[in-house]
Design a protein around this motif. Structure first.
Motif, mmCIF file in Angstrom:
data_model
loop_
_atom_site.group_PDB
_atom_site.id
_atom_site.type_symbol
_atom_site.label_atom_id
_atom_site.label_comp_id
_atom_site.label_asym_id
_atom_site.label_seq_id
_atom_site.Cartn_x
_atom_site.Cartn_y
_atom_site.Cartn_z
ATOM 1 N N VAL A 97 -6.628 2.949 0.986
ATOM 2 C CA VAL A 97 -6.656 3.414 2.200
ATOM 3 C C VAL A 97 -7.989 3.132 3.006
ATOM 4 C CG1 VAL A 97 -6.626 5.887 3.481
ATOM 5 C CG2 VAL A 97 -5.428 5.535 1.183
ATOM 6 N N LEU A 98 -7.764 2.804 4.099
ATOM 7 C CA LEU A 98 -8.699 2.021 4.955
ATOM 8 C C LEU A 98 -8.815 2.727 6.308
ATOM 9 C CD1 LEU A 98 -8.736 -1.623 3.310
ATOM 10 C CD2 LEU A 98 -10.551 0.181 2.971
ATOM 11 N N TYR A 99 -9.923 3.198 6.827
ATOM 12 C CA TYR A 99 -10.011 3.818 8.297
ATOM 13 C C TYR A 99 -10.802 2.612 8.981
ATOM 14 C CZ TYR A 99 -8.673 8.170 6.001
ATOM 15 O OH TYR A 99 -8.080 9.100 5.163
ATOM 16 N N ILE A 100 -10.069 2.242 10.027
ATOM 17 C CA ILE A 100 -10.695 1.195 10.904
ATOM 18 C C ILE A 100 -10.965 1.400 12.328
ATOM 19 C CG2 ILE A 100 -10.453 -1.168 11.333
ATOM 20 C CD1 ILE A 100 -8.312 -1.618 8.815
ATOM 21 N N ASP A 101 -11.961 1.227 12.688
ATOM 22 C CA ASP A 101 -12.527 1.693 13.970
ATOM 23 C C ASP A 101 -11.580 0.862 15.250
ATOM 24 O OD1 ASP A 101 -14.328 2.910 12.500
ATOM 25 O OD2 ASP A 101 -15.952 1.972 13.348
ATOM 26 N N ASN A 102 -11.183 -0.444 14.963
ATOM 27 C CA ASN A 102 -10.607 -1.066 15.963
ATOM 28 C C ASN A 102 -9.256 -1.371 15.809
ATOM 29 O OD1 ASN A 102 -10.774 -3.278 14.285
ATOM 30 N ND2 ASN A 102 -11.509 -4.582 15.627
ATOM 31 N N LEU A 103 -8.621 -0.752 14.917
ATOM 32 C CA LEU A 103 -7.108 -0.773 14.891
ATOM 33 C C LEU A 103 -6.316 -0.044 15.951
ATOM 34 C CD1 LEU A 103 -5.446 -1.419 12.215
ATOM 35 C CD2 LEU A 103 -5.296 0.854 11.409
ATOM 36 N N ALA A 104 -5.252 -0.708 16.548
ATOM 37 C CA ALA A 104 -4.414 -0.424 17.606
ATOM 38 C C ALA A 104 -3.531 0.711 17.217
ATOM 39 C CB ALA A 104 -3.781 -1.478 17.874
ATOM 40 N N GLU A 105 -3.135 0.835 15.937
ATOM 41 C CA GLU A 105 -2.364 1.973 15.444
ATOM 42 C C GLU A 105 -2.174 2.102 13.876
ATOM 43 O OE1 GLU A 105 1.866 2.482 16.146
ATOM 44 O OE2 GLU A 105 1.800 0.203 16.176
ATOM 45 N N SER A 106 -2.383 3.271 13.529
ATOM 46 C CA SER A 106 -2.187 3.470 11.950
ATOM 47 C C SER A 106 -1.067 2.763 11.623
ATOM 48 C CB SER A 106 -2.297 4.960 11.783
ATOM 49 O OG SER A 106 -3.523 5.201 12.045
ATOM 50 N N CYS A 107 -0.962 2.059 10.316
ATOM 51 C CA CYS A 107 0.153 1.268 9.949
ATOM 52 C C CYS A 107 -0.037 1.281 8.251
ATOM 53 C CB CYS A 107 0.352 0.040 10.642
ATOM 54 S SG CYS A 107 -1.121 -1.090 10.301
ATOM 55 N N GLN A 108 1.062 0.523 7.717
ATOM 56 C CA GLN A 108 0.990 -0.011 6.196
ATOM 57 C C GLN A 108 1.093 -1.341 6.299
ATOM 58 O OE1 GLN A 108 3.096 3.166 3.661
ATOM 59 N NE2 GLN A 108 4.035 3.714 5.750
ATOM 60 N N VAL A 109 0.585 -2.010 5.311
ATOM 61 C CA VAL A 109 0.699 -3.441 5.146
ATOM 62 C C VAL A 109 0.821 -3.818 3.704
ATOM 63 C CG1 VAL A 109 -0.488 -5.800 5.634
ATOM 64 C CG2 VAL A 109 -0.722 -3.754 7.153
ATOM 65 N N ASP A 110 1.603 -4.793 3.514
ATOM 66 C CA ASP A 110 1.513 -5.498 2.056
ATOM 67 C C ASP A 110 0.913 -6.836 2.047
ATOM 68 O OD1 ASP A 110 2.798 -3.362 0.776
ATOM 69 O OD2 ASP A 110 4.637 -3.829 1.749
ATOM 70 N N ILE A 111 -0.115 -6.931 1.246
ATOM 71 C CA ILE A 111 -0.858 -8.203 1.414
ATOM 72 C C ILE A 111 -1.270 -8.723 -0.115
ATOM 73 C CG2 ILE A 111 -2.919 -9.197 2.122
ATOM 74 C CD1 ILE A 111 -3.510 -6.976 3.881
ATOM 75 N N GLU A 112 -0.644 -9.712 -0.293
ATOM 76 C CA GLU A 112 -0.908 -10.258 -1.825
ATOM 77 C C GLU A 112 -0.473 -9.555 -2.865
ATOM 78 O OE1 GLU A 112 -3.651 -13.288 -2.419
ATOM 79 O OE2 GLU A 112 -4.018 -13.674 -0.120
ATOM 80 N N GLY A 113 0.756 -8.705 -2.803
ATOM 81 C CA GLY A 113 0.899 -7.859 -4.013
ATOM 82 C C GLY A 113 0.422 -6.300 -3.753
ATOM 83 N N SER A 114 -0.370 -6.151 -3.017
ATOM 84 C CA SER A 114 -1.000 -4.675 -2.722
ATOM 85 C C SER A 114 -0.722 -4.013 -1.501
ATOM 86 C CB SER A 114 -2.508 -4.687 -2.919
ATOM 87 O OG SER A 114 -2.856 -5.495 -4.232
ATOM 88 N N HIS A 115 -0.560 -2.763 -1.463
ATOM 89 C CA HIS A 115 -0.071 -1.850 -0.437
ATOM 90 C C HIS A 115 -1.390 -1.221 0.047
ATOM 91 C CE1 HIS A 115 2.702 0.461 1.946
ATOM 92 N NE2 HIS A 115 2.078 1.425 1.685
ATOM 93 N N TYR A 116 -1.404 -1.613 1.330
ATOM 94 C CA TYR A 116 -2.679 -0.873 2.151
ATOM 95 C C TYR A 116 -2.167 0.173 3.071
ATOM 96 C CZ TYR A 116 -5.556 -4.650 0.280
ATOM 97 O OH TYR A 116 -6.119 -5.784 -0.552
#
Length: 187
Positions: A97-116
């Motif tokens: 779970v990553l909180y990001i300052d310049n993210l356009a909108e909250s979302c979920q992302v699957d990257i290289e087998g991991s769910h963020y």
């Protein structure tokens, strides 16, 4: 232990919690976690400040895998660096779970087998946001060590089912904003 290895690698920029939980084999860290080191100044024998850093990091690890990684990235551009460096150390069910300052909108992302889970973040404290998102009350943590509090938050995270849209990493990077974290505190 994985966190001991990170300490030797000087991955802890600032430490507020580092130690074993009462659950055998689990260790917790809270503080600032270095993703990409600063340059080594040979003349001074020191490094410049980190180029990528997870601020307000909350990490739980066992002997060789990360079980939970939460914290704040200043820019979504730091995420690919994290993935490249730590993907092999993430447990299959690692809570990310990553909180990001310049993210356009909250979302979920699957990257290289991991769910963020990526959450738009302009103000606040990661620890408070995590306990609220995972429905952990202050009373649930009363009387516990700082390390055990991280373990309780991790257990509560297993029920976390965010309702954010799923995107690709490319979409997330392409839609980043110029937003900066709001400054607060003493003037």
């Amino acid at each position: 232990m994985l966190l001991d290895q990170y300490e030797k690698e000087e991955r802890f920029w600032l430490k507020s919690v580092l130690g074993a939980t009462s659950t055998d084999g689990l260790h917790a860290f809270r503080g600032e976690f270095v993703v990409l080191e600063g340059e080594l100044k040979a003349s001074a024998g020191k490094r410049t400040p980190p180029k990528a850093l997870i601020k307000q990091a909350v990490i739980l690890a066992d002997a060789d895998k990360l079980r939970m990684v939460a914290g704040n990235f200043e820019s979504v551009d730091e995420l690919p660096e994290f993935v490249a460096r730590f993907k092999d150390e993430l447990a299959d069910d690692c809570v990310l779970v990553l909180y990001i300052d310049n993210l356009a909108e909250s979302c979920q992302v699957d990257i290289e087998g991991s769910h963020y889970v990526l959450i738009e973040f302009r103000e606040g404290m990661v620890w408070n946001e995590l306990t609220e998102a995972f429905y952990v009350e202050k009373a649930d943590l009363k009387g516990m060590s700082a390390e055990d509090k991280v373990a309780v938050v991790y257990q509560a995270s297993k029920d976390f089912k965010p309702n954010y849209p799923t995107k690709t990493l490319e979409e997330v990077l392409a839609t980043k904003t110029n937003a900066k974290r709001e400054a607060w505190g003493a003037v």
